[in-house]
Write a protein that holds these residues in place. Structure first.
Motif, PDB file in Angstrom:
ATOM      1  N   PRO A 416       0.830  -1.223   0.000  1.00  0.00           N
ATOM      2  CA  PRO A 416       0.000   0.000   0.000  1.00  0.00           C
ATOM      3  C   PRO A 416       0.856   1.261   0.000  1.00  0.00           C
ATOM      4  O   PRO A 416       0.545   2.236  -0.685  1.00  0.00           O
ATOM      5  CB  PRO A 416      -0.823  -0.096   1.290  1.00  0.00           C
ATOM      6  N   SER A 421       3.193   5.786  -3.165  1.00  0.00           N
ATOM      7  CA  SER A 421       4.424   6.385  -3.716  1.00  0.00           C
ATOM      8  C   SER A 421       4.360   6.404  -5.241  1.00  0.00           C
ATOM      9  O   SER A 421       4.747   7.388  -5.882  1.00  0.00           O
ATOM     10  CB  SER A 421       5.662   5.592  -3.288  1.00  0.00           C
ATOM     11  N   HIS A 465     -13.099   3.774   0.308  1.00  0.00           N
ATOM     12  CA  HIS A 465     -12.797   5.113   0.831  1.00  0.00           C
ATOM     13  C   HIS A 465     -12.246   6.015  -0.263  1.00  0.00           C
ATOM     14  O   HIS A 465     -12.612   7.180  -0.363  1.00  0.00           O
ATOM     15  CB  HIS A 465     -11.761   5.019   1.969  1.00  0.00           C
ATOM     16  N   LEU A 499      -6.182   7.266   9.741  1.00  0.00           N
ATOM     17  CA  LEU A 499      -5.483   6.054  10.201  1.00  0.00           C
ATOM     18  C   LEU A 499      -4.489   6.310  11.341  1.00  0.00           C
ATOM     19  O   LEU A 499      -3.930   5.355  11.881  1.00  0.00           O
ATOM     20  CB  LEU A 499      -4.729   5.405   9.034  1.00  0.00           C
TER      21      LEU A 499
END
Ligand code: FAD
Length: 598
Positions: A416, A421, A465, A499
């Motif tokens: 992830p 990136s 999301h 998060l």
């Protein structure tokens, strides 16, 4: 192959000690650390004898033996005026001449240096024995031999008392001696000598041992069993003492109790935990510890580099996406196929990758564009065929680990992180390459990413999301090329905020509002609001092709290969940095109409 281990306090210390050449012992362990510079001045011409372990801190046997040596040094620490325990690390390059001179042919090797040894004497090799007790026994025997040979005059008397006249005992003792203890034991027992050495620091007493061969004295003192102990006072009174057993500890205790009752200070007992036989001690896995230590060191160095993107991480991400996320689909058609076509298309255009990679991606894209439906399995075999045809597209091996995206544990970061990136890299480089072309639309790049996330990204929640963030604000806020860069930055920060503190957060890489104050001090104004122009500059600096770090890649890919026109990227970055961030007043509706999604 070495096991993967996580360093705890103990193994981390071991790694640091080995790495810095500190060796296995430090002087606070009652072991004198000897080396090239202090060996001769310490060992020669002293009243005490020396027992020195020559070891190599990289040898597993030495690690096994180390607990024995430490315990022995603690166990006989009260003997150090008679015999001192030392250690030399032959793995330390500085000690090479010393270990060569003393003819150390294997590790660990124990050498005994009698008191008053002369320079040039190379020491007598001593059998290692299996346990602390067996080495201590060897030492006691050596010391007795030394004294019998006339050395060690300053040591306590280690020979048996042979006279049958107790008055003689008092003749040569210093005037401060108040009590003499006689330990009666069998001729082959060494307990008496050990207790003498253990308690030699108490200057107001003397201890002698008497063997069962001295029958006259045995009879005179009324001793009927061995071993036993009596206390004598200068007025010739005799007190038999009762021990719980015949051990050295129990003799020491009974003497100390006797003295304490007469207000004489006695040393505290050292805690000694016997490690057992050294051959049963499991040595640490040095290779694994060193590998883990090196990894941790590298991770810290990488973290200290600040906001850096690694080519290896980008390629690993794309490799994983193609070989797993996409190939795992049974069949790809309709919107998913379009999403795949679009994603491959932006990878071809904007992913900084070497010439083989570009050819590979282009051929793959063309193949996918031809299809109405593509099976994951076919996609996978086609990639293999292509690889044979054009050569390996990546500059990393498939086993290459993450670098910037490496988590402190296997469950953190990785793919992830690599995906974010890659996305930031793609959007920034699309603007760098095509930002000044009229028909360029950074929304097109974002839509391609959204398509990939919607149809292929394994994390369903993440996908949902991201889709909802996109439908909330993406199309209504991206008008200019730079808007694409900034939208992705904001979206990512929203995810970071959500998060922060989550169980998925790597404790060594906390979720922050990017970039941090440290990596970009100018990105925040005094009132802590973002200076978006500065943020844009920072993003371009981090994700621009020319700044991508090539660590662990086979060769630096030709980054110019996909550049459009003659203008260098750096020049473009400068231009881009100077671009006005303000919107041009284009309405969202107009903008949508003007867009061409080619
Ligand atoms: C599209 C997408 C959506 C996701 N949604 C969710 C979700 O809803 N729930 C969930 O649990 N996980 C989600 N994840 C995973 C999560 O965001 C992290 O990727 C993962 O937890 C690993 O975090 P990390 O610490 O490696 O840093 P990441 O958040 O993955 O960031 C990678 C690197 O990007 C840089 N970076 C960080 N923030 C920014 C920024 N704002 N702009 C530019 N660069 C930045 C930093 O150098 C950072 O190390 C999503 C991932 C992706 C790709």
């Amino acid at each position: 192959m070495c096991n993967v281990i996580f360093l705890n306090q103990e193994t981390k210390k071991l790694y640091n000690d080995l790495n810095s050449g500190r060796g296995l012992y430090n002087s606070d362990e009652k072991i004198t650390v000897l080396n090239e510079s202090n060996f001769k001045s310490s060992v020669y011409g002293t009243k005490n004898a020396w027992l020195v372990e020559f070891y190599n801190s990289w040898c597993g046997f030495c690690h096994r033996f180390a607990p024995i040596w430490r315990t022995l040094a603690t166990d006989i620490s009260a003997w150090q005026d008679v015999v001192t325990i030392g250690a030399v690390d032959c793995a330390n390059d500085d000690n090479n001449p010393l270990c060569r001179e003393y003819e150390i042919m294997y590790y660990p090797m124990l050498k005994f240096f009698p008191s008053d040894s002369k320079v040039g004497f190379l020491g007598n090799e001593v059998e290692k024995g299996k346990t602390v007790d067996s080495i201590r026994t060897s030492i006691v025997e050596l010391l007795r031999k030394e004294q019998t040979a006339g050395r060690g005059a300053s040591w306590p008397n280690l020979t048996p008392y042979r006279s049958n006249d107790v008055k003689n005992l008092w003749k040569n003792v210093p005037t401060n001696v108040q009590f003499i203890f006689l330990i009666f034991e069998d001729t082959d027992s060494l307990t008496g000598m050990e207790v003498i050495l253990d308690l030699q620091v108490i200057k107001s007493i003397q201890i002698r041992y008497v063997t069962n061969e001295n029958e006259a004295l045995v009879k005179l003192m009324g001793v009927s069993m061995f071993p036993s102990i009596v206390a004598l006072e200068s007025n010739m009174s005799v007190t038999p003492l009762k021990t719980s057993d015949s051990s050295r500890l129990s003799f020491r205790k009974v003497i100390k109790t006797f003295l304490k009752a007469r207000s004489i200070d006695v040393p505290k007992e050292e805690t000694v935990v016997d490690p057992g036989e050294w051959s049963n001690i499991k040595p640490p896995d040095l290779v694994a510890i060193m590998a883990a230590g090196e990894e941790e060191k590298k991770a810290l160095e990488i973290k200290a580099m600040g906001d850096v993107v690694f080519q290896a991480d980008l390629e690993k991400t794309v490799m994983y996406a193609l070989q797993h996320e996409i190939s795992v689909h049974k069949s790809i058609s309709g919107n998913a196929l379009t999403a795949l076509q679009n994603y491959l298309s932006i990878l071809c255009k904007y992913l900084p990758i070497g010439p083989h990679g570009v050819t590979f991606l282009k051929k793959l894209r063309d193949k996918v564009y031809e299809a109405i439906e593509i099976k994951g399995e076919m996609f996978s075999s086609y990639m293999k065929e292509l690889e044979n045809e054009v050569g390996t597209p990546f500059s990393i091996s498939s086993s290459q680990d993450w670098i910037g995206c490496k988590g402190s544990e296997g469950t953190f970061r990785g793919f992830p992180c690599g995906t974010w990136s890659t996305f930031h890299t793609l959007i920034v480089n699309s603007v760098l390459q095509k930002g000044d072309e009229k028909q360029f639309d950074s929304l097109e790049v974002l839509e391609a990413m959204l398509g990939y996330i919607t149809h292929f990204f394994g994390c369903q929640d993440c996908s949902k999301h991201f889709q909802s963030m996109a439908s909330e604000s993406m199309r209504s806020s991206v008008f200019e090329p730079n808007d694409g860069i900034m939208w992705l930055w904001k979206a990512h920060n929203k995810v970071n905020k959500r998060l922060a503190g989550d169980a998925s957060e790597d404790p060594l890489h906390p979720k922050i509002q990017f970039p941090s104050k440290e990596t970009c001090p100018s990105c925040r104004r005094h009132d802590d609001t973002w200076d978006e122009e500065e943020v844009l500059k920072h993003l371009v600096k981090v994700y621009g092709k020319d700044h991508i770090n090539q660590m662990n890649t086979a060769s630096k890919p030709s980054l110019e290969v996909q550049a459009s026109g003659r203008e260098s990227h750096r020049l473009k970055e400068e231009k881009l940095g100077a671009l006005e961030m303000k919107k041009q007043g284009t309405s969202a509706g107009n903008h949508e109409n003007q867009r061409s999604h080619t």
